[in-house]
Motif scaffolding. Sequence first.
Motif, mmCIF file in Angstrom:
data_model
loop_
_atom_site.group_PDB
_atom_site.id
_atom_site.type_symbol
_atom_site.label_atom_id
_atom_site.label_comp_id
_atom_site.label_asym_id
_atom_site.label_seq_id
_atom_site.Cartn_x
_atom_site.Cartn_y
_atom_site.Cartn_z
ATOM 1 N N THR A 88 0.809 -1.224 0.000
ATOM 2 C CA THR A 88 0.000 0.000 0.000
ATOM 3 C C THR A 88 0.838 1.268 0.000
ATOM 4 O O THR A 88 0.333 2.343 -0.337
ATOM 5 C CB THR A 88 -0.942 0.012 1.211
ATOM 6 O OG1 THR A 88 -0.185 -0.276 2.401
ATOM 7 C CG2 THR A 88 -2.034 -1.045 1.060
ATOM 8 N N CYS A 89 2.122 1.178 0.380
ATOM 9 C CA CYS A 89 2.972 2.376 0.330
ATOM 10 C C CYS A 89 3.075 2.925 -1.083
ATOM 11 O O CYS A 89 3.160 4.146 -1.286
ATOM 12 C CB CYS A 89 4.361 2.057 0.885
ATOM 13 S SG CYS A 89 5.319 0.880 -0.110
ATOM 14 N N TRP A 90 3.030 2.028 -2.082
ATOM 15 C CA TRP A 90 3.149 2.470 -3.470
ATOM 16 C C TRP A 90 1.915 3.225 -3.937
ATOM 17 O O TRP A 90 1.989 4.045 -4.861
ATOM 18 C CB TRP A 90 3.419 1.277 -4.382
ATOM 19 C CG TRP A 90 4.781 0.708 -4.157
ATOM 20 C CD1 TRP A 90 5.110 -0.395 -3.431
ATOM 21 C CD2 TRP A 90 6.024 1.255 -4.615
ATOM 22 N NE1 TRP A 90 6.466 -0.584 -3.408
ATOM 23 C CE2 TRP A 90 7.054 0.407 -4.142
ATOM 24 C CE3 TRP A 90 6.362 2.362 -5.394
ATOM 25 C CZ2 TRP A 90 8.397 0.652 -4.405
ATOM 26 C CZ3 TRP A 90 7.709 2.598 -5.667
ATOM 27 C CH2 TRP A 90 8.702 1.752 -5.179
ATOM 28 N N LYS A 92 0.526 5.518 -2.387
ATOM 29 C CA LYS A 92 0.680 6.912 -1.966
ATOM 30 C C LYS A 92 1.766 7.653 -2.719
ATOM 31 O O LYS A 92 1.785 8.884 -2.714
ATOM 32 C CB LYS A 92 0.971 6.970 -0.460
ATOM 33 C CG LYS A 92 -0.228 6.626 0.415
ATOM 34 C CD LYS A 92 0.047 6.955 1.871
ATOM 35 C CE LYS A 92 -1.204 6.751 2.721
ATOM 36 N NZ LYS A 92 -0.967 7.124 4.143
ATOM 37 N N VAL A 93 2.700 6.915 -3.321
ATOM 38 C CA VAL A 93 3.810 7.599 -3.997
ATOM 39 C C VAL A 93 3.815 7.387 -5.502
ATOM 40 O O VAL A 93 4.187 8.295 -6.258
ATOM 41 C CB VAL A 93 5.172 7.160 -3.399
ATOM 42 C CG1 VAL A 93 5.299 7.597 -1.949
ATOM 43 C CG2 VAL A 93 5.366 5.656 -3.509
ATOM 44 N N CYS A 94 3.430 6.192 -5.963
ATOM 45 C CA CYS A 94 3.418 5.906 -7.405
ATOM 46 C C CYS A 94 2.569 4.666 -7.650
ATOM 47 O O CYS A 94 3.093 3.554 -7.685
ATOM 48 C CB CYS A 94 4.842 5.698 -7.926
ATOM 49 S SG CYS A 94 4.939 5.420 -9.711
ATOM 50 N N PRO A 95 1.245 4.820 -7.830
ATOM 51 C CA PRO A 95 0.357 3.660 -7.985
ATOM 52 C C PRO A 95 0.748 2.740 -9.134
ATOM 53 O O PRO A 95 0.476 1.541 -9.082
ATOM 54 C CB PRO A 95 -1.010 4.313 -8.241
ATOM 55 C CG PRO A 95 -0.910 5.666 -7.614
ATOM 56 C CD PRO A 95 0.507 6.100 -7.800
ATOM 57 N N LEU A 96 1.403 3.279 -10.153
ATOM 58 C CA LEU A 96 1.795 2.455 -11.293
ATOM 59 C C LEU A 96 2.804 1.385 -10.894
ATOM 60 O O LEU A 96 2.899 0.344 -11.543
ATOM 61 C CB LEU A 96 2.391 3.349 -12.393
ATOM 62 C CG LEU A 96 2.631 2.700 -13.757
ATOM 63 C CD1 LEU A 96 1.306 2.352 -14.422
ATOM 64 C CD2 LEU A 96 3.454 3.615 -14.655
ATOM 65 N N ALA A 97 3.554 1.634 -9.827
ATOM 66 C CA ALA A 97 4.639 0.734 -9.410
ATOM 67 C C ALA A 97 4.212 -0.217 -8.300
ATOM 68 O O ALA A 97 5.069 -0.851 -7.668
ATOM 69 C CB ALA A 97 5.847 1.546 -8.957
ATOM 70 N N GLU A 98 2.924 -0.361 -8.065
ATOM 71 C CA GLU A 98 2.470 -1.220 -6.969
ATOM 72 C C GLU A 98 2.869 -2.681 -7.175
ATOM 73 O O GLU A 98 2.998 -3.447 -6.211
ATOM 74 C CB GLU A 98 0.942 -1.111 -6.824
ATOM 75 C CG GLU A 98 0.402 -1.724 -5.554
ATOM 76 C CD GLU A 98 -1.089 -1.478 -5.385
ATOM 77 O OE1 GLU A 98 -1.764 -2.329 -4.775
ATOM 78 O OE2 GLU A 98 -1.583 -0.444 -5.877
ATOM 79 N N GLY A 101 5.627 -3.939 -5.022
ATOM 80 C CA GLY A 101 5.247 -4.388 -3.687
ATOM 81 C C GLY A 101 4.763 -5.817 -3.683
ATOM 82 O O GLY A 101 5.160 -6.623 -2.819
ATOM 83 N N TYR A 102 3.913 -6.180 -4.644
ATOM 84 C CA TYR A 102 3.424 -7.564 -4.726
ATOM 85 C C TYR A 102 4.573 -8.534 -4.973
ATOM 86 O O TYR A 102 4.634 -9.614 -4.369
ATOM 87 C CB TYR A 102 2.386 -7.690 -5.845
ATOM 88 C CG TYR A 102 1.058 -7.045 -5.538
ATOM 89 C CD1 TYR A 102 0.172 -7.631 -4.646
ATOM 90 C CD2 TYR A 102 0.688 -5.856 -6.144
ATOM 91 C CE1 TYR A 102 -1.056 -7.042 -4.358
ATOM 92 C CE2 TYR A 102 -0.536 -5.252 -5.864
ATOM 93 C CZ TYR A 102 -1.406 -5.853 -4.970
ATOM 94 O OH TYR A 102 -2.602 -5.264 -4.684
ATOM 95 N N ALA A 452 13.900 3.623 -10.150
ATOM 96 C CA ALA A 452 13.343 4.396 -11.263
ATOM 97 C C ALA A 452 12.028 5.063 -10.861
ATOM 98 O O ALA A 452 11.796 6.249 -11.153
ATOM 99 C CB ALA A 452 13.130 3.499 -12.476
ATOM 100 N N ALA A 453 11.171 4.306 -10.158
ATOM 101 C CA ALA A 453 9.866 4.844 -9.767
ATOM 102 C C ALA A 453 10.008 5.958 -8.736
ATOM 103 O O ALA A 453 9.342 7.005 -8.844
ATOM 104 C CB ALA A 453 8.994 3.718 -9.211
ATOM 105 N N LEU A 454 10.866 5.761 -7.754
ATOM 106 C CA LEU A 454 10.993 6.758 -6.693
ATOM 107 C C LEU A 454 11.921 7.906 -7.081
ATOM 108 O O LEU A 454 11.672 9.058 -6.716
ATOM 109 C CB LEU A 454 11.509 6.091 -5.410
ATOM 110 C CG LEU A 454 10.524 5.113 -4.753
ATOM 111 C CD1 LEU A 454 11.182 4.392 -3.576
ATOM 112 C CD2 LEU A 454 9.271 5.838 -4.283
ATOM 113 N N GLY A 455 12.985 7.595 -7.806
ATOM 114 C CA GLY A 455 13.934 8.641 -8.172
ATOM 115 C C GLY A 455 13.458 9.523 -9.307
ATOM 116 O O GLY A 455 13.668 10.749 -9.288
ATOM 117 N N TRP A 456 12.798 8.935 -10.297
ATOM 118 C CA TRP A 456 12.417 9.681 -11.494
ATOM 119 C C TRP A 456 10.934 10.074 -11.512
ATOM 120 O O TRP A 456 10.592 11.188 -11.929
ATOM 121 C CB TRP A 456 12.743 8.863 -12.738
ATOM 122 C CG TRP A 456 14.216 8.819 -13.020
ATOM 123 C CD1 TRP A 456 15.106 7.883 -12.596
ATOM 124 C CD2 TRP A 456 14.971 9.775 -13.767
ATOM 125 N NE1 TRP A 456 16.374 8.175 -13.033
ATOM 126 C CE2 TRP A 456 16.324 9.335 -13.769
ATOM 127 C CE3 TRP A 456 14.646 10.954 -14.441
ATOM 128 C CZ2 TRP A 456 17.335 10.048 -14.392
ATOM 129 C CZ3 TRP A 456 15.665 11.651 -15.083
ATOM 130 C CH2 TRP A 456 16.992 11.198 -15.058
#
Length: 585
Positions: A88-90, A92-98, A101-102, A452-456
């Motif tokens: 679920t953290c994804w 809040k920051v980038c739903p495309l990258a969830e 998490g899985y 890539a998801a968090l940095g860019w």
Amino acid sequence: MVNKKCAPKQQRVGVEERGHWGSKAEFLLAVAGNVVGFGNVWRFPYLCYKNGGGAFLVPYLVFVVTCGVPLFLLETTLGQYTQEGGITCWRKVCPLAEGIGYAGQLILLYSCMTYILILAWALFYLVFSFSPQLPWSSCDNHWNTANCIDFSTQNKTLEGTNRTDTASAATEFWERRVLGISGGIEEMGSVRWDLLLCLIAMWVVCYFCIWKGVKSTGKVVYFTATFPYAMLLVLLIRGLSLPGALQGVLYYLLPDPSRLTDPQVWMEAGAQILFSYSVGVGSLTVLGSYNAYENNCYKDCLWLCLLNSGTSVVAGFAVFSVLGFMAHEQGVPIAEVAESGPGLAFIAYPQAVAMMPLPQLWSICFFLMLILLGLDTQFVAMEVVVTSIIDMFPAVMRRYGRRELFLLLFCLTCFLSQLVMVTEGGMYVFQMFDYYACNGTCILFLCVFETAALGWIFGAERLCDIIEDMTGARANPFFKFSWLYLTPLVLLVSFICSLVEYQPLTFNRRYVYPAWAYTCGWVMTFSSILLVPGWVLYKLAIGTGSLSQRFHHLCQPATDCSVTQRRETELQHLGEEVEHGFASG
């Protein structure tokens, strides 16, 4: 006026709060216990010995700086900022990258099924360590063969013996008594009932370590994360006092600069960092999510990384001083007694302690240390998976009593799924899971997309602002550069090299798995990797608007609730203090 989008929801009747660490010490010990494990005791020393001794520290330190520390800080910050689990953290920051998490939780699920088996083996050895005579110290047992060699009595008298046809007493105890190993994965055989009882015992212990969530986990780690260091110190002092210890230490540290030109050395250094720093699978995110928002995670991460790498180096001295003693007693090179993984922990080291005075004492210390080192890594991984799933359905899963029930169901599912691993052919299945399902290639892939998801997409500059808002200190510009360029580039190159340099799994360098087993192994590998692009395609397919609009929408973070709530709370407290001042005046 409170921003309604960021206002916390009212606690529902019968729903438990998510909770926080009772103190900073609980967080530090939980993370230390999670990242310091078996890999520090058997994998790092062996890799140093195998890949150039002290020269191996060069690629190791390169990966620490370029990948280990930046990823460690990145994931801990993500958890503390979002206050959410690994999935679920994804949102809040980038739903495309969830999908990251899985995939991370699936790898942890595989790890929970394999890692605890090592604990069962260690418990098996610990029980036998209380015997009047260690059963792996002689060849007089019913499981021994005519080819068994008792090194404690045949000290330096092996000249003329064909060593390829012989096996040490410790090897026969491991293969014939503990594992009862069959001829291959095609011959699964019967269940090893005594090993099964040890496995059940470890599942029960792990269940009660975390059954009350962060409240019980935070208390247990005071013992499980600190006592192994006392045992390691005892074994280090004892090892360095043995004859031949210096020879072992020199083999451990003696630099061989020519090994630095071998790409395999650099790949193994990178894989060691990913495993020992526990990055890529969401563990640090979940542990960080139980922190208070104002916790100084920036300073915590730097100290924890130093502790992790320092423990690896110290453990190397403890292990190789004993192996040097063993080589000295047998009159053979260390190359013939040092092995990685289970071979080092369950053959070479037990064989060495059997040659010492008071062997039962040192055996108890060693296997107790192994159990406690692995125990907190195991139950933290379980906590991470359970927390991540509960955070997906908080209204349902956080009702009183449901967490304990779900945890019990999780433990039973993992236990029943791994029963095949305690059969006579179980070691082959264990190795397949360890080599394919939980390997460095999978984690490298996740880390590339994570940075890539968090940095860019989310933004490295925004991450630096969040760290400053949470801790009051601005992160070093090096981390911003790493998240944007250095770390993803190093990870991508390592991922490509891991595919190019792939070597099929074998057992003891002799047994080659059948083709269908390799196919199953690659299915386990891609079961986590494909979740990342699969989630992207799924979310783009079910969205509305043009493809560009869907992509843009899925890359947008949620409202900056944590920062907003904190500042509004501070303003509210300030207003109350002013009103109180006027009233008292």
